[in-house]
Scaffold this active site. Structure first.
Site, short mmCIF file in Angstrom:
data_model
loop_
_atom_site.label_atom_id
_atom_site.label_comp_id
_atom_site.label_asym_id
_atom_site.label_seq_id
_atom_site.Cartn_x
_atom_site.Cartn_y
_atom_site.Cartn_z
N PRO A 218 14.02 -61.06 -18.31
CA PRO A 218 12.57 -60.94 -18.52
C PRO A 218 11.74 -62.08 -17.93
O PRO A 218 10.51 -62.01 -17.95
CB PRO A 218 12.43 -60.91 -20.05
CG PRO A 218 13.71 -61.44 -20.58
CD PRO A 218 14.76 -61.20 -19.57
N LYS B 189 9.16 -58.40 -15.04
CA LYS B 189 9.22 -57.33 -14.04
C LYS B 189 9.80 -56.01 -14.55
O LYS B 189 9.69 -54.98 -13.87
CB LYS B 189 10.05 -57.79 -12.83
CG LYS B 189 9.36 -58.82 -11.97
CD LYS B 189 8.31 -58.18 -11.08
CE LYS B 189 7.29 -59.16 -10.58
NZ LYS B 189 6.01 -59.15 -11.32
#
Ligand code: RFL
Ligand code: PHB
Length: 389
Positions: free
Chosen positions: A292, A296
């Site tokens: 994370p 994206k």
């Protein structure tokens, strides 16, 4: 039952595709293993690229998002007690917005209900049949009763643990994976965010991220051991550790309070190729996972949906299958760049268990270069706000 596109998975990928198709007059059914409330109970992404925002607008579900989201023109990166800003707006002319995945998913469910499109919840034993033929179909059970949907195409939007990817024969599938030796412990608290931009923190004690959902709802993460469980971390212990990982001037401003959610997510990079097999198309987490750190995951799911929607629209409008034929290639070309960016962000910001002094010097040099070089900042900003579709 018969539909044009059977969509497996009622997460953001499946729902966004369903809504776009519905607006285009393309019939679809969404099959979701859990309940709506369960899906909405998962606290996940918070940062949306303009590409995803535009898709929500195209799907006609942007009204609340446009009203309640927050524009972020930049982000802060810290290295020990020092910090610098990456100004997206100045470097690229664009920005990201803060709008929780939970809210986005709620908007999509509401729109789906309103337009009467069909969603089947609590589906069990979903199976995709004859995806490599001209007549695919999907079977599933609800309350022990078996059902069948005949369709033209199947969209596999059922996340990393779903059945769609595994339907593609092993000798066709190529999987690429990197598992990181740590996780993120995340909390949500009804407190004002410590800063008006996100703070990505590299500290000797490990990574930390200060994020938010609104003026009185903060989302914070700290890098943790994979053997930790959320119960090992009292609220006090979490806040103390977070304060140690961000510069003192920021720690002094941090408002703490009871946490209303606490969970641990492992970090992984994963891509499966190809993303199409016959009439089955994989989208989102079913095909790829990013750590994370680059924000994206949901945004790469959105670009898949864009390519698939364009392909299906052209096919149903005039029989042009070229968009469907190039789906996997186009989606993967963007995915790999997001994979690279997320991997790089993860590498420069975390402490790795086997990291040598040399590795730490390399990390420092990377951060120092980013701090002082406008071109490097521009590359970072372009990736963060999202590469073009
Ligand atoms: P999802 O959300 O996993 O949804 C898949 C759905 O399919 C259902 N399902 C099935 N249904 C029927 N039959 C089966 N056999 C099924 N198997 C599964 C599941 O119940 C579920 O409802 O995948 P989707 O739609 O592709 O969406 C992907 C995103 O959820 C994910 O990429 C992001 O949340 C990742 N992510 C972030 N992405 C961002 O772009 N920006 C962020 O800031 C960001 N932060 C994050 C994140 C993910 C996190 N975690 C917990 C993994 C922060 C965290 C902590
Ligand atoms: C979040 O707010 O949950 C969030 C924001 C940025 C990230 C990851 C998660 O990179």
């Amino acid at each position: 039952m018969r539909t044009q596109v059977a969509i497996i998975g009622g997460g953001p990928s499946g729902l966004l595709l369903g809504q776009l198709l519905h607006r285009q007059g393309i019939d679809n059914i969404v099959l979701e293993r859990k309940t709506r409330d369960y899906v909405l109970g998962r606290i996940r992404a918070g940062i949306l690229e303009t590409g995803l925002v535009d898709l929500m607008r195209k799907a006609g579900v942007s009204e609340r998002m446009d009203r309640e989201s927050f524009v972020h023109d930049g982000t802060v990166i810290t290295d020990g007690n020092t910090h610098f800003e990456i100004n997206f707006k100045e470097l690229t002319g664009d920005h990201v917005i803060v709008y929780g995945q939970t809210e986005l998913t709620r908007d999509l469910y509401d729109a789906r209900e309103e337009c009467g499109a069909q969603t089947v919840f609590n589906t069990e034993n979903v199976q995709i049949h004859d995806a490599d033929s001209d007549a695919p179909y999907v079977t599933y059970e609800v309350d022990g009763e078996q059902h069948r949907i005949d369709c033209d195409y199947v969209a596999g939007c059922d996340g990393f643990h779903g059945v769609s990817r595994k339907t593609i024969p092993e000798d066709v599938r190529n999987e690429y994976e990197k598992v990181y030796p740590f996780g993120w412990l995340g909390i949500l608290s009804e407190t004002p965010p410590v800063h008006d931009e996100l703070i990505y923190a590299n500290s000797e004690r490990g990574f930390a991220l200060c994020s938010m959902r609104n003026e009185n709802l903060s989302r914070y993460y700290i890098q943790c051991s994979l053997t930790d469980s959320p119960e090992d971390w009292s609220d006090d212990a979490f806040w103390e550790e977070l304060k140690r990982r961000i510069p003192a001037e920021m720690a002094d401003k941090l408002v703490t309070g009871p946490t209303i959610e606490k969970s641990i997510a492992p970090l992984r990079s994963f891509v499966t190729e190809p993303m199409r097999w016959g009439r089955l198309f994989l989208c989102g987490d079913a095909a790829h996972i990013v750590p994370p750190t680059g924000a994206k995951g949901l945004n790469t799911a959105a670009s898949d949906i864009h390519y698939l929607f364009e392909g299906l629209s052209a096919f149903y409008a005039n029989g042009d299958a070229s968009g469907l034929d190039t789906y996997s290639e186009k989606a993967l070309s963007r995915i790999w760049k997001a994979e690279r960016f997320s991997w790089w962000m993860t590498n420069i910001l975390h402490r790795f268990p086997d990291q040598t002094d040399f590795d730490i010097k390399m990390q420092r040099a990377d951060l120092d270069f980013l701090r002082s070089n406008r071109d490097a900042q521009k590359v970072m900003a372009q990736n963060y706000i999202g590469l073009p579709y």
